[in-house]
Scaffold this motif. Structure first.
Motif, short mmCIF file in Angstrom:
data_model
loop_
_atom_site.label_atom_id
_atom_site.label_comp_id
_atom_site.label_asym_id
_atom_site.label_seq_id
_atom_site.Cartn_x
_atom_site.Cartn_y
_atom_site.Cartn_z
N LEU A 282 0.82 -1.21 0.00
CA LEU A 282 0.00 0.00 0.00
C LEU A 282 0.86 1.26 0.00
N THR A 283 0.31 2.33 -0.53
CA THR A 283 0.98 3.64 -0.43
C THR A 283 0.50 4.42 0.78
N ARG A 284 -0.62 3.97 1.36
CA ARG A 284 -1.13 4.54 2.61
C ARG A 284 -2.06 3.51 3.25
N THR A 285 -2.27 3.63 4.54
CA THR A 285 -3.12 2.66 5.22
C THR A 285 -4.57 2.79 4.77
N LEU A 286 -5.30 1.72 4.95
CA LEU A 286 -6.72 1.70 4.62
C LEU A 286 -7.52 2.28 5.78
N LYS A 287 -8.39 3.25 5.49
CA LYS A 287 -9.09 3.99 6.54
C LYS A 287 -10.47 3.38 6.84
N TYR A 288 -10.49 2.09 7.07
CA TYR A 288 -11.77 1.42 7.30
C TYR A 288 -12.33 1.68 8.69
N LYS A 289 -11.52 2.27 9.57
CA LYS A 289 -12.00 2.61 10.91
C LYS A 289 -12.37 4.08 11.05
N LEU B 149 -16.20 -15.37 6.64
CA LEU B 149 -15.93 -14.11 7.35
C LEU B 149 -15.81 -12.95 6.38
N LEU B 150 -15.09 -13.14 5.29
CA LEU B 150 -14.83 -12.04 4.36
C LEU B 150 -16.02 -11.73 3.46
N ASN B 151 -16.98 -12.63 3.40
CA ASN B 151 -18.19 -12.36 2.61
C ASN B 151 -19.22 -11.55 3.38
N VAL B 152 -19.01 -11.34 4.67
CA VAL B 152 -19.90 -10.47 5.43
C VAL B 152 -19.73 -9.04 4.92
N ASP B 153 -20.82 -8.41 4.57
CA ASP B 153 -20.77 -7.06 4.02
C ASP B 153 -20.85 -6.03 5.15
N PRO B 154 -19.77 -5.27 5.38
CA PRO B 154 -19.81 -4.26 6.45
C PRO B 154 -20.92 -3.22 6.26
N ALA B 155 -21.39 -3.05 5.02
CA ALA B 155 -22.48 -2.09 4.78
C ALA B 155 -23.76 -2.51 5.50
N SER B 156 -23.87 -3.79 5.82
CA SER B 156 -25.07 -4.28 6.51
C SER B 156 -24.94 -4.19 8.02
N LEU B 157 -23.80 -3.70 8.51
CA LEU B 157 -23.54 -3.69 9.94
C LEU B 157 -23.39 -2.26 10.45
N ARG B 158 -23.79 -2.05 11.68
CA ARG B 158 -23.60 -0.75 12.32
C ARG B 158 -23.33 -0.97 13.81
N GLY B 159 -22.78 0.05 14.44
CA GLY B 159 -22.60 0.02 15.88
C GLY B 159 -21.75 -1.14 16.36
N ARG B 160 -22.23 -1.83 17.39
CA ARG B 160 -21.48 -2.92 17.98
C ARG B 160 -21.24 -4.06 17.00
N ALA B 161 -22.19 -4.34 16.13
CA ALA B 161 -22.02 -5.42 15.16
C ALA B 161 -20.85 -5.13 14.22
N LEU B 162 -20.73 -3.88 13.79
CA LEU B 162 -19.62 -3.51 12.91
C LEU B 162 -18.29 -3.59 13.66
N LYS B 163 -18.27 -3.13 14.91
CA LYS B 163 -17.05 -3.19 15.70
C LYS B 163 -16.62 -4.63 15.94
N THR C 259 -12.75 -9.00 14.58
CA THR C 259 -12.53 -10.36 14.12
C THR C 259 -11.66 -10.38 12.86
N VAL C 260 -11.91 -9.46 11.94
CA VAL C 260 -11.11 -9.40 10.72
C VAL C 260 -9.68 -8.97 11.04
N ASP C 261 -9.52 -8.03 11.95
CA ASP C 261 -8.17 -7.63 12.35
C ASP C 261 -7.43 -8.79 13.01
N ALA C 262 -8.15 -9.60 13.78
CA ALA C 262 -7.53 -10.79 14.37
C ALA C 262 -7.09 -11.76 13.28
N LEU C 263 -7.88 -11.88 12.22
CA LEU C 263 -7.49 -12.73 11.09
C LEU C 263 -6.18 -12.24 10.48
#
Length: 255
Positions: free
Chosen positions: A148-155, A191-205, A210-214
């Protein structure tokens, strides 16, 4: 113990015991065996006891050695000199700061694993009989592994949901591409097929943890596959360190 007994564990350790911790386990082939979040130190230790009876590398996104009361460790300063240009500098770690979150959880985990025969030394992680717990940093690992040229800003919520979801899409695509890497990552489709667009709040966190642990588990797998030839350690065992796949400049000539 045979190679098939090897376990590569990733832990996205919450700074506060009030927050869930992400965990993921790979076998020697890079196949995901389990990924979830845990809500207590007792659950985390029980999980590790169950999954690491033999050879294992446990990669923890948390400082495991923090001798300094204030400021930052040499590890953070050294890492920043390489990764700041990628926007991947690490937060400063000191005993005062970490104590505000409920204690030095990384050190407590390290001590518990050392009583079970784990070493905190990041050398010789490619040994077949390895039992090691190491400190890692996912943002630096992403830069190195994904070029990468910069980190991914998924958080980063302040950038807006569309930008955050685009970063998530890139993160998931890079993780899927590890199926063709050496070593490969396998069995993570659910795990990777879960769409973050469908998640909010605690579910997204929870999904994020879990993905970061992967990713941490993959760093453990990578460390065991390549050993010191493709790893870099910022800092040292005495004053604290951060282990990461070798940064792009050092790896630029690899085949």
């Amino acid at each position: 113990m045979t190679l098939s007994a090897l376990r590569l564990v990733g832990i996205d350790l919450a700074w506060s015991p009030r927050n869930p911790t992400g965990v993921a386990v790979l076998d020697a082939t890079g196949t995901l065996l389990e990924a979830r979040t845990l809500t207590s130190d007792a659950d985390l230790l029980a999980f590790l006891h169950a999954h690491t009876p033999g050879p294992a590398v446990v990669a923890v996104d948390a400082p495991l050695i923090v001798p300094n009361d204030t400021g930052r460790r040499d590890a953070e300063a050294e890492l920043a000199r390489v990764y700041a240009r990628f926007q991947a500098g690490a937060h400063p770690a000191n005993r005062t700061l970490l104590g505000r979150y409920g204690g030095l959880r990384g050190e407590a985990l390290r001590d518990a694993l050392q009583t079970r025969g784990f070493t905190v030394n990041p050398a010789n992680l490619d040994r077949p009989d390895v039992r090691a717990v190491v400190g890692v940093y996912p943002h630096a690992a992403m830069v190195a592994l994904f070029r990468l040229t910069r980190t991914l800003k998924y958080k980063a919520k302040r950038q807006g949901r569309d930008a955050q979801l685009a970063a998530w899409a890139a993160y998931r695509a890079h993780l899927r591409a590890l199926a063709f890497a050496d070593p490969p990552l396998q069995g993570a489709d659910a795990l990777l097929n879960v769409d973050p667009a469908s998640l909010r709040g605690r579910a997204l966190k929870t999904h994020e943890d879990t993905v970061d642990a992967l990713l941490c588990a993959y760093v453990a797998l990578y460390a065991h596959r390549w050993g010191e030839s493709r790893l870099q350690v910022f800092g040292n065992v005495q004053a604290g360190y951060i282990l990461t796949p070798a940064p792009p400049a050092r790896e630029s000539g690899r085949p």
